[in-house]
Design a protein around this motif. Structure first.
Motif, PDB file in Angstrom:
ATOM      1  N   ASN A   1      -3.548   6.262  -2.020  1.00 54.72           N
ATOM      2  CA  ASN A   1      -3.958   6.152  -3.428  1.00 54.72           C
ATOM      3  C   ASN A   1      -3.912   7.506  -4.129  1.00 54.72           C
ATOM      4  O   ASN A   1      -3.493   7.598  -5.289  1.00 54.72           O
ATOM      5  CB  ASN A   1      -5.361   5.556  -3.532  1.00 54.72           C
ATOM      6  N   VAL A   2      -4.327   8.559  -3.432  1.00 55.33           N
ATOM      7  CA  VAL A   2      -4.293   9.897  -4.043  1.00 55.33           C
ATOM      8  C   VAL A   2      -2.848  10.342  -4.258  1.00 55.33           C
ATOM      9  O   VAL A   2      -2.508  10.897  -5.312  1.00 55.33           O
ATOM     10  CB  VAL A   2      -5.064  10.912  -3.184  1.00 55.33           C
ATOM     11  N   PHE A   3      -1.993  10.071  -3.280  1.00 57.25           N
ATOM     12  CA  PHE A   3      -0.576  10.405  -3.457  1.00 57.25           C
ATOM     13  C   PHE A   3       0.000   9.671  -4.667  1.00 57.25           C
ATOM     14  O   PHE A   3       0.713  10.268  -5.494  1.00 57.25           O
ATOM     15  CB  PHE A   3       0.218  10.043  -2.212  1.00 57.25           C
ATOM     16  N   ARG A   4      -0.290   8.385  -4.775  1.00 49.83           N
ATOM     17  CA  ARG A   4       0.264   7.604  -5.898  1.00 49.83           C
ATOM     18  C   ARG A   4      -0.276   8.131  -7.227  1.00 49.83           C
ATOM     19  O   ARG A   4       0.434   8.148  -8.242  1.00 49.83           O
ATOM     20  CB  ARG A   4      -0.083   6.128  -5.729  1.00 49.83           C
ATOM     21  N   GLN A   5      -1.532   8.538  -7.248  1.00 49.25           N
ATOM     22  CA  GLN A   5      -2.122   9.055  -8.473  1.00 49.25           C
ATOM     23  C   GLN A   5      -1.382  10.286  -8.986  1.00 49.25           C
ATOM     24  O   GLN A   5      -1.119  10.416 -10.186  1.00 49.25           O
ATOM     25  CB  GLN A   5      -3.592   9.399  -8.206  1.00 49.25           C
ATOM     26  N   TYR A   6      -1.004  11.171  -8.071  1.00 50.01           N
ATOM     27  CA  TYR A   6      -0.372  12.425  -8.489  1.00 50.01           C
ATOM     28  C   TYR A   6       1.145  12.309  -8.658  1.00 50.01           C
ATOM     29  O   TYR A   6       1.742  13.097  -9.389  1.00 50.01           O
ATOM     30  CB  TYR A   6      -0.707  13.544  -7.495  1.00 50.01           C
ATOM     31  N   PHE A   7       1.754  11.351  -7.984  1.00 55.91           N
ATOM     32  CA  PHE A   7       3.216  11.244  -8.059  1.00 55.91           C
ATOM     33  C   PHE A   7       3.681  10.010  -8.834  1.00 55.91           C
ATOM     34  O   PHE A   7       4.876   9.735  -8.889  1.00 55.91           O
ATOM     35  CB  PHE A   7       3.813  11.195  -6.649  1.00 55.91           C
ATOM     36  N   ALA A   8       2.756   9.275  -9.437  1.00 52.67           N
ATOM     37  CA  ALA A   8       3.080   7.986 -10.055  1.00 52.67           C
ATOM     38  C   ALA A   8       4.238   8.058 -11.037  1.00 52.67           C
ATOM     39  O   ALA A   8       5.133   7.209 -11.023  1.00 52.67           O
ATOM     40  CB  ALA A   8       1.840   7.423 -10.744  1.00 52.67           C
ATOM     41  N   ASP A   9       4.248   9.061 -11.896  1.00 51.57           N
ATOM     42  CA  ASP A   9       5.289   9.148 -12.928  1.00 51.57           C
ATOM     43  C   ASP A   9       6.358  10.184 -12.591  1.00 51.57           C
ATOM     44  O   ASP A   9       7.134  10.582 -13.455  1.00 51.57           O
ATOM     45  CB  ASP A   9       4.647   9.481 -14.282  1.00 51.57           C
ATOM     46  N   LYS A  10       6.397  10.608 -11.319  1.00 48.40           N
ATOM     47  CA  LYS A  10       7.325  11.678 -10.947  1.00 48.40           C
ATOM     48  C   LYS A  10       8.376  11.241  -9.933  1.00 48.40           C
ATOM     49  O   LYS A  10       9.513  11.695  -9.984  1.00 48.40           O
ATOM     50  CB  LYS A  10       6.550  12.882 -10.400  1.00 48.40           C
ATOM     51  N   ALA A  11       7.985  10.376  -8.980  1.00 51.21           N
ATOM     52  CA  ALA A  11       8.936   9.971  -7.934  1.00 51.21           C
ATOM     53  C   ALA A  11       8.455   8.666  -7.300  1.00 51.21           C
ATOM     54  O   ALA A  11       7.259   8.500  -7.057  1.00 51.21           O
ATOM     55  CB  ALA A  11       9.059  11.056  -6.863  1.00 51.21           C
ATOM     56  N   PRO A  12       9.381   7.734  -7.023  1.00 48.32           N
ATOM     57  CA  PRO A  12       9.003   6.503  -6.314  1.00 48.32           C
ATOM     58  C   PRO A  12       8.542   6.832  -4.897  1.00 48.32           C
ATOM     59  O   PRO A  12       9.160   7.647  -4.199  1.00 48.32           O
ATOM     60  CB  PRO A  12      10.306   5.689  -6.299  1.00 48.32           C
ATOM     61  N   LEU A  13       7.441   6.190  -4.461  1.00 41.29           N
ATOM     62  CA  LEU A  13       6.875   6.422  -3.136  1.00 41.29           C
ATOM     63  C   LEU A  13       6.777   5.115  -2.361  1.00 41.29           C
ATOM     64  O   LEU A  13       6.548   4.059  -2.926  1.00 41.29           O
ATOM     65  CB  LEU A  13       5.457   7.011  -3.236  1.00 41.29           C
ATOM     66  N   SER A  14       6.930   5.212  -1.055  1.00 42.42           N
ATOM     67  CA  SER A  14       6.634   4.121  -0.139  1.00 42.42           C
ATOM     68  C   SER A  14       5.936   4.730   1.063  1.00 42.42           C
ATOM     69  O   SER A  14       6.155   5.895   1.402  1.00 42.42           O
ATOM     70  CB  SER A  14       7.909   3.388   0.311  1.00 42.42           C
ATOM     71  N   PHE A  15       5.088   3.928   1.722  1.00 34.86           N
ATOM     72  CA  PHE A  15       4.356   4.416   2.886  1.00 34.86           C
ATOM     73  C   PHE A  15       4.551   3.453   4.048  1.00 34.86           C
ATOM     74  O   PHE A  15       4.583   2.229   3.865  1.00 34.86           O
ATOM     75  CB  PHE A  15       2.866   4.538   2.574  1.00 34.86           C
ATOM     76  N   LEU A  16       4.679   4.011   5.248  1.00 35.66           N
ATOM     77  CA  LEU A  16       4.770   3.215   6.468  1.00 35.66           C
ATOM     78  C   LEU A  16       3.839   3.806   7.522  1.00 35.66           C
ATOM     79  O   LEU A  16       3.825   5.017   7.732  1.00 35.66           O
ATOM     80  CB  LEU A  16       6.203   3.220   7.025  1.00 35.66           C
ATOM     81  N   ASN A  17       3.050   2.949   8.166  1.00 37.98           N
ATOM     82  CA  ASN A  17       2.322   3.360   9.360  1.00 37.98           C
ATOM     83  C   ASN A  17       3.301   3.297  10.523  1.00 37.98           C
ATOM     84  O   ASN A  17       3.842   2.241  10.822  1.00 37.98           O
ATOM     85  CB  ASN A  17       1.133   2.440   9.607  1.00 37.98           C
ATOM     86  N   PHE A  18       3.521   4.447  11.164  1.00 38.13           N
ATOM     87  CA  PHE A  18       4.635   4.538  12.099  1.00 38.13           C
ATOM     88  C   PHE A  18       4.259   5.396  13.289  1.00 38.13           C
ATOM     89  O   PHE A  18       4.092   6.611  13.161  1.00 38.13           O
ATOM     90  CB  PHE A  18       5.850   5.140  11.375  1.00 38.13           C
ATOM     91  N   GLU A  19       4.091   4.750  14.459  1.00 36.96           N
ATOM     92  CA  GLU A  19       3.803   5.470  15.698  1.00 36.96           C
ATOM     93  C   GLU A  19       2.624   6.419  15.541  1.00 36.96           C
ATOM     94  O   GLU A  19       2.688   7.600  15.863  1.00 36.96           O
ATOM     95  CB  GLU A  19       5.045   6.240  16.158  1.00 36.96           C
TER      96      GLU A  19
END
Length: 410
Positions: free
Chosen positions: A199-217
């Protein structure tokens, strides 16, 4: 009573019998099994998708039987192709392995829709819209996992995926994130640290770059698409500033400490897997400027220096000198010192100290060793020197670090 003709294109006889049994149990005497050519009107086609070419059959059925319901059952290795279902405006979709409750839930919706002549079932248009807005769409997540694992084989698969992953949202670099939370801090510990971080990442990058997150290993992967003008994240000043702000906000407001490896930028989608591999390597190495961030591009590509770094990692617990390592790779100490600083961004003493700190982390977290024992076994002269060095590089004292808990992203 409504009687519906069903045509089965299912190769696995066991799965077919299971589905027929579930249908009879759920709606007895409602469905009649028939052959396509023998039926005057087919209500439902159930089609197994085991090969990419099987979608051609589905397309033919859609064209020849526009009023029928077509339910594709997609093999797990073909989940990337499910965007075709959206393009064909199919009303339902199943992905193996089949589960009775999910199967019956779809049947119930389709049956209700059929009776009432209304679109109570989620239409593919609605599904497409939801997927575009939903960061956790199973289609999108499955595609991104295959992308970073290198399982996407050609650009055609990228094009097919565009129905549920916008081309603008396909990442061009990967962050590998480890998180630690201070469980003994005065502030309350968030119940879901992973959600707090995203949520914090999306708040700061919302209008700057598309983000996706994966829980991975056990790690959290941040998949980002930065502007095409940049060939490195570290050259994108606005993005770097936002990343620093995210790290500080999580630390100050939520007692969460992030340590991040950042891969290179790859504008060709099929090469994003390389960025993931680079992010993993970067995370294992001492940072240059910021304790929380390590860029792959800062790692030396010089073969002799790589050999020297390996030597340091193998002999960190001994009192090694710059002359020892220089001699090992047949360099003069003066030349080696200049080259080392140039290639690693750190002087020899700092690099050795940080390497020793990294090696002690498991002893702090997994074992109840004293600081004295840990410092003595890792090449530090005194416990006090170890503690001061640890604080300098990690941002926490050894005791504070011991009182943190690693966030396992599952």
């Amino acid at each position: 009573m409504i009687i519906l003709n069903v045509v089965w294109y299912v190769e696995n006889s066991v799965e077919k019998q299971h589905m027929m049994g579930w249908l009879e149990e759920f709606l007895p005497n409602t469905f009649v099994v028939c052959e396509e050519r023998a039926a005057n009107e087919v209500a439902i086609f159930v089609c197994e998708i085991n090969r990419l070419f099987d979608w051609v059959k589905v397309n033919r059925l859609k064209r020849n039987y526009p009023n029928s319901i077509i339910v594709p059952i997609v093999a797990v290795h073909l989940t990337y192709s499910t965007g075709i279902a959206i393009e064909l405006n199919l009303q339902a979709l199943l992905i193996k392995p089949l589960q009775k409750q999910k199967f019956l839930r779809i049947v119930k919706k389709l049956f209700t829709s059929f009776k009432e002549k209304q679109a109570h079932t989620l239409t593919m248009l609605e599904l497409s819209q939801q997927i575009a807005q939903n960061h956790t769409s199973p289609f999108r997540e499955a595609f991104l996992r295959r992308l970073i694992r290198g399982e996407i084989e050609n650009e055609q698969e990228i094009i097919q995926a565009s129905s549920f992953v916008s081309t603008d949202c396909i990442p061009n670099l990967v962050f590998l994130i480890q998180g630690y939370i201070d469980v003994n801090h005065n502030r309350p510990v968030p119940e879901d640290a992973s959600s707090v971080i995203t949520n914090v990442f999306r708040q700061y990058f919302a209008d700057k770059a598309p983000l996706s997150f994966l829980n991975f290993e056990r790690y959290l992967l941040l998949l980002m698409r930065i502007p095409n003008d940049y060939t490195s994240f570290k050259h994108w000043a606005e993005g770097v500033l936002c990343l620093h702000e995210v790290i500080e906000v999580l630390k100050k407001d939520h007692s969460i400490h992030l340590f991040i490896g950042i891969g290179g930028v790859f504008h060709q989608s099929l090469q994003v897997k390389e960025s993931y591999s680079q992010a993993r390597k970067a995370r294992r190495k001492p940072p240059v400027d910021n304790i929380h961030i390590r860029f792959y591009e800062d790692l030396t590509k010089h073969e002799q220096l790589q050999k020297a770094l390996h030597y340091i990692e193998e002999h960190y617990d001994k009192q090694i000198t710059i002359s020892d390592v220089a001699n090992y790779i047949n360099f003069s100490s003066t030349h080696f010192s200049r080259l080392f600083k140039k290639e690693t961004g750190r002087n020899f003493v700092d690099y050795v100290a940080f390497t020793r700190i990294i090696k002690t982390l498991p002893f702090l977290r997994k074992y109840d060793y004293t600081i004295e024992k840990i410092s003595a076994s890792s090449g530090f002269n005194t416990p006090n020197y170890y503690s001061l060095t640890f604080k300098k590089y990690v941002g926490l004292s050894p005791t504070e670090y011991r009182n943190t808990k690693e966030i396992l992203f599952k």
